[in-house]
Design an enzyme around this catalytic site. Structure first.
Site, mmCIF file in Angstrom:
data_model
loop_
_atom_site.group_PDB
_atom_site.id
_atom_site.type_symbol
_atom_site.label_atom_id
_atom_site.label_comp_id
_atom_site.label_asym_id
_atom_site.label_seq_id
_atom_site.Cartn_x
_atom_site.Cartn_y
_atom_site.Cartn_z
ATOM 1 N N PRO A 1 0.941 -1.253 0.000
ATOM 2 C CA PRO A 1 0.075 0.012 0.021
ATOM 3 C C PRO A 1 1.055 1.110 0.059
ATOM 4 C CG PRO A 1 0.014 -0.869 2.183
ATOM 5 C CD PRO A 1 0.642 -1.730 1.182
ATOM 6 N N HIS A 2 0.356 2.306 -0.414
ATOM 7 C CA HIS A 2 1.125 3.444 -0.516
ATOM 8 C C HIS A 2 1.016 3.944 0.801
ATOM 9 C CE1 HIS A 2 1.504 7.825 -1.136
ATOM 10 N NE2 HIS A 2 1.852 7.709 -2.464
ATOM 11 N N GLU A 3 1.987 4.782 1.385
ATOM 12 C CA GLU A 3 2.099 4.955 2.785
ATOM 13 C C GLU A 3 1.127 6.082 3.298
ATOM 14 O OE1 GLU A 3 5.627 8.136 3.045
ATOM 15 O OE2 GLU A 3 6.330 6.130 2.489
ATOM 16 N N THR B 1 -1.923 5.515 2.642
ATOM 17 C CA THR B 1 -2.847 4.790 2.836
ATOM 18 C C THR B 1 -2.999 3.969 4.154
ATOM 19 O OG1 THR B 1 -2.187 3.024 1.852
ATOM 20 C CG2 THR B 1 -3.458 4.891 0.297
#
Lengths: 338, 348, 338, 348
Positions: free
Chosen positions: C230-232, C234
């Site tokens: 996941p994108h940080e 998120t």
């Protein structure tokens, strides 16, 4: 009285008799040839004794013994790692949606992908029992004893347990899925391929299996109908395993498209319900019939017993159960209802 | 006189009548005035060099000069697959073998392919029933090779033709029934038409992307892969005589074969010779058998003209043609023309 | 006080403001263009009102309103059927074992298969909130209100619920997975593809996506490392959803390889714990903070409330909660702990 | 005199010495006496017609008759892929296009292919360093085409040659580094050797089965696909002059190209002529430039012989050759021989 215990070299002849009386499908994990079977029993003995070679995976073979006569009436097995160091082949049934927005059409296209995703999962295998014992408690004992063995040796097994169920075969031995797919590539009949699968390394599958995914819609109708369907003779096994918590997912046998059942090992009914108890003597033979197991490794035993009393961590069962298990007062055992 | 020339604006009605008569087989020339008009426009832009040579569509009309009417058409598409995606199946073989088991199996396999992309296609041949026979079909087809030869830089090194595949009297295709129909929710004729109209995104959306193993198809379908419709057999024979060979590609719908040739290997190209025009006064019997006729072209990009003359007109450096032929070809005495036998001479 | 309610045409400007302030990824389910967004709000209104067209699937859009100011601070959505009638594209990460018995080598080869298997599952989507509200109760309210809506309208949704999590993107906007794979085929930058994905029919994906499976080992190292990550930014969403019972499986976003989380709808924490209760008045504002929802369809409301007392099927909450929900004494509501 | 003849039992040591000198590039002739002996045995069985023609391996020795020693070798494998599975990559193109978005992308793609199965391969060319130059390499290579021509029924219509791909001084192949090494747990040289020994089941087991999209490979790897090793460039030029063309197939390990030709289109075949032998008494200067030499074959299946003679020997119906040439060819006056130019005459 029925006892499940590790297979021993002396069981060879009895097992051969049983294996010979079965349909072809069983052969894939239980060889019918004396030499191959003998090697398999030896590997099992090493596995029970914890003396596997460095590159050898654990493969356990159990027998169902009538302790009255000392004869063997059935066999069951566990491979600690499916594939035993080689790929474990399945088809994974998935679907693609072919849809055209402009034309307003949408179609579900089922595809069989070659998959090795179940490789290294714990595999229940080699289940074979004399026909007259189907639908008896002995049948359940032989199958579920493996779950009790797993519960008692949980560290040897993986988090996921799988089992292959024989797929559809007609009365005259035809396997519709094989005839529609595998036959074209392996250029042999189903029985031959199935035997090779039990005897040889899986190299021949890598060499002969079609390398690309298969569109289900191009299979014959009989083959399509057989996808994921158990052979009717496996109905009892199928139901018993479902009761244990196994469910059929998207994996199919590559030869006959029989279902591969999956379960979380820790969620297996026999594993969940069989907490260790301390063994005590009962004065009567009354009580609910249960599966009981005791012992580790090569001294593992499992039998059926009336459970006279269960109080906290202690249980009382008849003395003949003690004898059968080779356990004595105060020993740890596992017990689970039939 | 039968004269090949670029298609013109006023050919629309004749074209429409021919397309109507051709039935459903010819998907590149449907009986639809709007579409045919578009084709004419595209052709006019091509010959007038108002579009990129690669995007060109070169449609030639066969004019019966006595009737003053177009009685046949044939074409060259400079490159396929530029606007849309051009699909074929490649008929390939998958070999599976196990030395241990002594098994060796070859499985014919269809792979979805775009490999004809950017290649020149000869297409759209259509001849009025009234004018069939006597080498007219040869002229209509082979005139294209003379054009390809003279203007090679506008075309790819190889050219190909898609041959119509097998279907029955009702237009049912055994391959479509066994394969296409399982993936496309439509009739063969509809898919074929959609594809012919250049609307190919439905193919990307609906077509199976993984290879198709032929043993999984019924015999009837396997039997027609790479085979031509019986009505197309003469056209195939003609192209084979010109040096075209099956290149392993088949139509994704009906399994008809694709044949191809290097332009420099095409018989008409190899056997072509150049001569200077001389206007002859001597009377000449133009009505000779097809074997004794040669095609003569004026080598003009914009105003390309071809007709046939008796081979006896050919001299060492010149060709002596009647004034009316020179007029039809728009050439004068001293102009260089190109000649090639109309029929296969048997020399290869 | 925070309220989650169905989006209305009047929210258009507020939502556009919020969507414009977000990174590109959000755009794929929440259009930044006024007209597209307006259509989406209208479709949502029809869905809440139960007035969908015959071929139109239900798509619900919720807003987070500050009832003090009446302004909208966040958006979240549910698509009843992922793909909304078209294929829902993912990559499915699987592994093949390439092993040679003779050479004694075995290698795990990871493969990304194009998959539509999640098509038609219920999809949580369009979650967008003003940055200053991250890690507040309002954040949790906006996200979990959807689960309460699902609980109250269970028949509209499927047994499996999924949610796409934004994948790895560097600070200068580069998406390693896209750069290693999608870019070559779509011939556009990530942001453009992502916007098309939100605006257009999925035809362009069918047309442009590579038709065959992808070997992971041929991706760039950065792309391999990004698989399923996941994108940080998120992180908060990711953790909240894991707490709800979502887990990441084998499905990845086709553009950025972000994880697709899956859960059994009936096992979602908010669904399991939010049994219907009868509403009563409390005299105090004391009590544990909870999520509370009431109303059906277009009158659905969800807010945060102190739970003063809960006795059997009855609960007592402050009157201002009643007002916020638009409910009165004796009405049914759902409540679940924060 | 330089004489082409079938490989014999007593060539083993010369062969071994040549294989040792060739280094690792030549995987079909490894410096391994046992393997070379097997090849000789196979060849002897082939020429003596003790094996099926399709299973034949035809190895020719170049004998320096003055030394009485084999100084070069070249071969024909009647059919590939019969015993084992024969793999190539087919270099293909995948086109993805969206008219709606105006995007049109062509992606070069490698597809695993067995399509060369059952085709005749020319292979195993090896010439002692001492004998290079002066057209000897041409003789060693082209003698095969004269054999193919005379015994066509034993071979496929098309023949092909695999050309060695690009690798650096250390034998590292850019394509292998980017692709093969990711799937095979071994060095390029090891994989190449295993494959050369005919042990190909490891390829079925370890090779990726799905297509490889080239944009996913690094530039260095993409650049060598279909390219030949610089040492192989002369061999490629020679084959191209004979009419061989790249057929879209490349080696699965190093990306070297496969070139192919129809036998009937090979220059040596097309330009071959038949003559009757006449033993000449007149002295003859045998030392003429390669341009002026012609190959002369005795057309014998079992005892095939070729050498070169000056073109001036050719008459209208006969060819007049010195007695020692006739002896070497094992022909007598009146026998029919076949002749073809040694060097490309520029006529095509």
């Amino acid at each position: 009285m029925w006892l499940v215990r590790p297979a021993q070299p002396g069981d060879l002849k009895d097992i051969l008799d049983i294996a010979g009386g079965q349909g072809p499908r069983m052969s894939s994990t239980l060889p019918k040839k004396e030499e191959a079977l003998s090697r398999k029993i030896e590997q099992s003995a090493r596995s029970f004794a914890g003396q596997n070679g460095p590159d050898e995976s654990e493969r356990f073979l159990f027998v169902l013994e009538d302790i009255g006569t000392g004869t063997v009436h059935g066999v069951s097995g566990i491979d600690a790692r499916a594939g035993n160091g080689q790929p474990f082949y399945n088809y994974r049934k998935d679907a693609l949606i072919h849809a055209s927005h402009e034309l307003g059409v949408s179609r579900r296209v089922e595809v069989l992908y070659p998959s090795h995703a179940l490789t290294d999962n714990t595999l229940l295998c080699s289940f074979t029992i004399k026909p007259e014992l189907r639908r008896t408690d002995a049948f359940e004992l032989l199958s579920r004893a493996r779950m009790l063995f797993i519960a008692a040796h949980r560290h040897l097994f993986t988090d996921q347990t799988v089992v292959e169920i024989q797929g559809v075969q007609t009365e005259n031995g035809e396997v519709p899925f094989w005839d529609s797919l595998g036959r074209h590539f392996f250029n042999m009949d189903f029985e031959t391929a199935d035997q090779y699968s039990g005897m040889l390394s899986k190299t021949f599958i890598a060499e002969l299996m079609p390398p690309n995914p298969i569109y289900v819609t191009l299979l014959s109708q009989a083959a399509r109908e057989a996808l994921g369907q158990p052979h009717e003779q496996t109905r009892a096994t199928f139901e018993l395993l479902q009761h244990e918590g196994f469910h059929s997912g998207c994996y199919l046998d590559i030869f006959d498209a029989g279902p591969v059942l999956e379960a979380r090992t820790d969620a297996l009914k026999s594993v969940v319900t069989s907490h260790p108890k301390t063994l005590h003597a009962a004065n009567t033979d009354d009580g609910e019939m249960c599966l009981i197991s005791g012992g580790e490794g090569e001294s593992f035993r499992c039998t059926l017993t009336p459970l006279t009393e269960s109080l906290g961590d202690e249980i009382k069962v008849p003395l003949k159960t003690w004898e059968c298990l080779g356990r004595s007062s105060g020993d740890d055992v596992r017990i689970t209802p039939l | 006189m039968l004269l090949i020339r670029p298609l013109q604006e006023n050919d629309l009605e004749a074209l429409y009548a021919m397309a109507q008569g051709a039935g459903k087989g010819l998907t590149t020339l449907p009986a639809d005035r709007e579409l045919l008009q578009k084709k004419i426009n595209h052709t006019r832009e091509t010959f007038n060099q108002r579009c990129a040579p690669e995007a060109g569509l070169y449609l030639f009309a066969l004019e019966d000069t006595e009737l003053g009417q177009c009685v046949g058409i044939s074409g060259i598409q400079a490159r396929v697959g530029l606007d849309e995606v051009f699909y074929n199946y490649r008929l390939s073989v998958t070999v599976n073998a196990s030395r241990e088991l002594g098994v060796h199996v070859r499985t014919p396999t269809l792979h979805l392919s775009n490999d004809m992309t950017d290649t020149t296609e000869i297409c759209s041949l259509l001849l009025s029933a009234s004018h069939r026979g006597g080498g007219t079909g040869l002229l209509l087809s082979r005139c294209r090779f003379m054009y390809l030869d003279d203007f090679r830089k506008h075309f790819s090194e190889k050219v190909f033709a898609e041959m119509r595949g097998v279907s029955d009297g009702n237009g049912q295709s055994p391959l479509w029934d066994a394969l296409g129909s399982k993936f496309f929710d439509m009739e063969f004729s509809e898919a074929d038409m959609l594809s012919g109209l250049g609307n190919k995104s439905f193919i990307a959306e609906l077509m199976p992307k993984y290879p198709i193993y032929l043993p999984m198809l019924p015999d009837a379908a396997r039997a027609v892969i790479g085979r031509v419709h019986e009505n197309t057999a003469p056209a195939l024979n003609m192209l084979q005589a010109e040096g075209f060979n099956f290149n392993g590609m088949v139509d994704i719908f009906d399994g008809g074969p694709v044949v191809e040739a290097f332009i420099h290997n095409i018989r008409t190209v190899r056997e072509g010779i150049n001569r200077h025009v001389m206007i002859r006064k001597k009377p000449l019997d133009m009505k000779v058998p097809a074997e004794d006729q040669v095609m003569i072209s004026n080598r003009s990009f914009r105003d390309f003209r071809i007709t046939t003359i008796p081979a006896e007109c050919i001299g060492l450096d010149t060709v002596s043609i009647p004034a009316e032929v020179a007029e039809a070809l728009e050439v004068e005495s001293g102009d260089r023309v190109r000649l090639a036998p109309l029929k296969d001479t048997g020399k290869r």
